[in-house]
Motif scaffolding. Structure first.
Motif, mmCIF file in Angstrom:
data_model
loop_
_atom_site.group_PDB
_atom_site.id
_atom_site.type_symbol
_atom_site.label_atom_id
_atom_site.label_comp_id
_atom_site.label_asym_id
_atom_site.label_seq_id
_atom_site.Cartn_x
_atom_site.Cartn_y
_atom_site.Cartn_z
ATOM 1 N N LEU A 335 16.466 18.663 17.655
ATOM 2 C CA LEU A 335 17.483 19.115 16.716
ATOM 3 C C LEU A 335 17.054 20.358 15.941
ATOM 4 O O LEU A 335 17.805 20.865 15.110
ATOM 5 N N GLY A 336 15.835 20.807 16.182
ATOM 6 C CA GLY A 336 15.383 22.031 15.538
ATOM 7 C C GLY A 336 14.692 21.825 14.201
ATOM 8 O O GLY A 336 14.424 22.787 13.483
ATOM 9 N N PHE A 337 14.400 20.575 13.870
ATOM 10 C CA PHE A 337 13.655 20.320 12.635
ATOM 11 C C PHE A 337 12.186 20.657 12.853
ATOM 12 O O PHE A 337 11.691 20.602 13.980
ATOM 13 N N LYS A 338 11.508 20.962 11.744
ATOM 14 C CA LYS A 338 10.046 20.997 11.815
ATOM 15 C C LYS A 338 9.602 19.547 11.645
ATOM 16 O O LYS A 338 10.057 18.861 10.719
ATOM 17 N N VAL A 339 8.752 19.083 12.543
ATOM 18 C CA VAL A 339 8.394 17.663 12.565
ATOM 19 C C VAL A 339 6.887 17.489 12.404
ATOM 20 O O VAL A 339 6.105 18.139 13.109
ATOM 21 N N PHE A 340 6.483 16.615 11.490
ATOM 22 C CA PHE A 340 5.061 16.364 11.250
ATOM 23 C C PHE A 340 4.823 14.856 11.283
ATOM 24 O O PHE A 340 5.749 14.070 11.133
ATOM 25 N N GLY A 341 3.553 14.478 11.411
ATOM 26 C CA GLY A 341 3.198 13.062 11.374
ATOM 27 C C GLY A 341 3.674 12.318 12.617
ATOM 28 O O GLY A 341 4.011 12.933 13.638
ATOM 29 N N GLY A 342 3.663 10.987 12.524
ATOM 30 C CA GLY A 342 4.172 10.165 13.623
ATOM 31 C C GLY A 342 3.256 10.051 14.824
ATOM 32 O O GLY A 342 3.652 9.509 15.857
ATOM 33 N N ILE A 343 2.017 10.560 14.716
ATOM 34 C CA ILE A 343 1.073 10.435 15.830
ATOM 35 C C ILE A 343 -0.075 9.503 15.460
ATOM 36 O O ILE A 343 -0.485 8.651 16.239
ATOM 37 N N ASN A 344 -0.543 9.630 14.229
ATOM 38 C CA ASN A 344 -1.613 8.752 13.732
ATOM 39 C C ASN A 344 -1.153 7.953 12.520
ATOM 40 O O ASN A 344 -1.967 7.427 11.767
ATOM 41 N N ALA A 345 0.151 7.915 12.326
ATOM 42 C CA ALA A 345 0.723 7.196 11.184
ATOM 43 C C ALA A 345 2.153 6.831 11.531
ATOM 44 O O ALA A 345 2.799 7.520 12.324
ATOM 45 N N PRO A 346 2.672 5.751 10.932
ATOM 46 C CA PRO A 346 4.022 5.296 11.274
ATOM 47 C C PRO A 346 5.138 6.088 10.595
ATOM 48 O O PRO A 346 6.274 5.651 10.609
ATOM 49 N N TYR A 347 4.818 7.202 9.977
ATOM 50 C CA TYR A 347 5.837 8.000 9.307
ATOM 51 C C TYR A 347 6.038 9.336 9.984
ATOM 52 O O TYR A 347 5.074 10.004 10.365
ATOM 53 N N VAL A 348 7.313 9.705 10.109
ATOM 54 C CA VAL A 348 7.675 11.016 10.631
ATOM 55 C C VAL A 348 8.221 11.799 9.446
ATOM 56 O O VAL A 348 9.078 11.316 8.706
ATOM 57 N N TRP A 349 7.691 12.984 9.251
ATOM 58 C CA TRP A 349 7.985 13.803 8.058
ATOM 59 C C TRP A 349 8.667 15.064 8.557
ATOM 60 O O TRP A 349 8.076 15.807 9.344
ATOM 61 N N ILE A 350 9.910 15.240 8.175
ATOM 62 C CA ILE A 350 10.658 16.355 8.759
ATOM 63 C C ILE A 350 11.109 17.343 7.689
ATOM 64 O O ILE A 350 11.228 17.000 6.512
ATOM 65 N N HIS A 351 11.349 18.571 8.133
ATOM 66 C CA HIS A 351 11.881 19.601 7.241
ATOM 67 C C HIS A 351 13.037 20.256 7.970
ATOM 68 O O HIS A 351 12.890 20.678 9.115
ATOM 69 N N SER A 352 14.188 20.318 7.299
ATOM 70 C CA SER A 352 15.374 20.823 7.990
ATOM 71 C C SER A 352 15.310 22.334 8.191
ATOM 72 O O SER A 352 15.896 22.854 9.134
ATOM 73 N N GLY A 353 14.604 23.009 7.300
ATOM 74 C CA GLY A 353 14.518 24.469 7.417
ATOM 75 C C GLY A 353 15.831 25.150 7.069
ATOM 76 O O GLY A 353 15.950 26.373 7.148
ATOM 77 N N SER A 354 16.857 24.359 6.662
ATOM 78 C CA SER A 354 18.168 24.951 6.436
ATOM 79 C C SER A 354 18.485 25.086 4.953
ATOM 80 O O SER A 354 19.619 25.358 4.577
ATOM 81 N N GLY A 355 17.501 24.879 4.118
ATOM 82 C CA GLY A 355 17.720 25.055 2.680
ATOM 83 C C GLY A 355 18.293 23.844 1.969
ATOM 84 O O GLY A 355 18.501 23.875 0.767
ATOM 85 N N LEU A 356 18.571 22.776 2.703
ATOM 86 C CA LEU A 356 19.053 21.551 2.056
ATOM 87 C C LEU A 356 17.928 20.937 1.222
ATOM 88 O O LEU A 356 16.777 20.922 1.655
ATOM 89 N N THR A 357 18.268 20.417 0.039
ATOM 90 C CA THR A 357 17.253 19.676 -0.699
ATOM 91 C C THR A 357 17.112 18.301 -0.038
ATOM 92 O O THR A 357 17.969 17.886 0.753
#
Ligand SMILES: *Cc1c(COP(=O)(O)O)cnc(C)c1O
Length: 410
Positions: A335-357
């Motif tokens: 979907l074009g998000f920047k995606v972090f985490g989710g490899i060594n932890a059960p959380y996926v941390w995303i950033h929309s990059g679209s200016g949404l809070t």
């Protein structure tokens, strides 16, 4: 006149999870047909492993017979559990602990909150930003801060921003910090620290006579070989760090309650006049005064995760959650998000990059996809713009949530 601890009044009113609950309830009330999928709160969904359940039952049966009944247990926890922890969690990774450096408890939330009691009021406390809310709130409750400021920061706390720009690895604080909360693998960002990064913290702590409060609640989710599992894998860390671990996420004990804290004997704090004093002695005194251990059947159940069968079962549960994380990572990447985490932890941390809070994204996902996640800004000011998805969910729900999100315009 009974006076209250007014530090509690400094706490920010809209605590994250109640606020999420409020918005979800309101939405559901006005849209009764919406089938809301909740992937917000980091609570496990799969049942306890069969070996754990068997041991739990055995423990209960022992309590039912006079010959095997147990009253108060040993102050720091049963030796059988501490031996299992020492051998499986530490010795196998080259860390030598003695069992009396291991304190069994009813949770890491309690321990990370209570630990500040044994430290002086004048310590400067540093936290990663964003962070698990307990570290900041417990610091506030203890009267170690001023008021919260406009920017969301409390006066007197050293915040260490963790963002994509610094790869979620904070630089050393410019201001001297005496107690440093570090959480790896991290909640909420799902990211990890390398051995080199942890070594940097250990040498900072040595140079400044500081203590690292290392929360490793997600240790069991580490999948990459190079990621350290314990701060004690770093040379000299036993002189400067306390480590917190929990069976909550590792083995689904969030409702069963069992955790442990490692306080090495060589760890020292200082009196105001600069004399060294054993932190182990203080924590022992604190726990033996205010805590009466975890029930025997629960400790017996926890020890079962270290049996060969138990290890296999716990691994399979973790693999299930981590497959959820993989599915989410893939979907948000597409979907074009920047995606972090989710490899060594059960959380996926995303950033929309679209200016949404974070809260704007929360409301959009709730109203358009009926999916609930956690706004990153709820974990601290530097979490603004980010969003956390928990992989503790049923597979079909994860798949459905991702399908729904793919259909909306983000
Ligand atoms: C879930 C969690 C814990 C575990 O808390 P318990 O009280 O042991 O259930 C500790 N630290 C972090 C960062 C967590 O997310």
């Amino acid at each position: 006149m009974a006076q209250i601890n007014e530090n509690y009044l400094k706490l920010q009113a809209g605590y994250l999870f109640p606020e999420i609950g409020r918005r979800v309830r309101e939405y559901q009330a006005s849209h009764p047909d919406a089938k809301i999928i909740r992937m917000g709160i980091g609570d496990v969904v799969l049942p306890l492993a069969p070996s754990v359940i068997n041991a739990f039952h055995e423990g209960v049966d022992e309590m039912a017979r006079q010959t095997t009944f147990k009253g108060y247990g040993p102050e720091q926890g049963y030796d059988f559990l501490r031996e299992a922890i020492k051998n499986n969690d530490y010795k196998e990774r080259g860390v030598d602990l003695s069992i009396d450096e291991i304190f069994i408890s009813d949770g890491s939330k309690c321990d990370t909150g209570n630990i500040l009691e044994i430290f002086g009021a004048k310590n400067t406390i540093a936290v990663q930003d964003p962070a698990y809310p307990v570290y900041v709130d417990t610091t506030v409750m203890g009267g170690r801060t001023g008021k919260v400021q406009q920017n969301g920061f409390y006066e007197g706390i050293v915040y260490m921003p963790c963002t994509a720009e610094n790869h979620f690895s904070p630089s050393l604080p410019s201001q001297k910090a005496d107690l440093i909360f570090l959480c790896y693998p991290n909640n909420p960002t799902g990211t990890t620290a390398t051995k080199e990064e942890l070594a940097k913290w250990v040498s900072y702590a040595k140079a400044n006579k500081s203590i690292i409060l290392f929360d490793a609640a997600y240790e069991a989710f580490i999948s990459e070989d190079h990621v350290p599992h314990s701060i004690y894998e770093i040379e000299g860390a036993k002189e400067v760090a306390i480590e917190f671990r929990s069976f909550s996420k590792t083995a689904g004990f969030t409702g069963t309650r069992c955790a442990f804290t490692v306080v090495p004997k060589e760890l020292m704090g200082y009196t105001e006049s600069g004399e060294a004093y054993s932190i182990h002695k203080l924590w022992y005194r604190r726990q033996s005064t205010k805590f009466n251990q975890v029930s025997y059947p629960v400790q017996k159940a926890a020890a079962a995760i270290y049996t060969p069968e138990g290890k296999k079962e716990v691994k399979a549960t973790i693999a299930y959650y981590m497959e959820n994380a993989r599915i989410m990572r893939e979907s948000f990447t597409q979907l074009g998000f920047k995606v972090f985490g989710g490899i060594n932890a059960p959380y996926v941390w995303i950033h929309s990059g679209s200016g949404l809070t974070s809260w704007e994204l929360f409301d959009k996902l709730l109203s358009e996809a009926h999916v609930v996640g956690t706004p990153g800004s709820g974990f601290g000011p530097s979490g603004e713009g980010y969003f956390r998805f928990s992989s503790f969910a049923d597979r079909e729900k994860v798949v459905e949530a991702m399908e729904r999100i793919k259909k909306i315009r983000l």
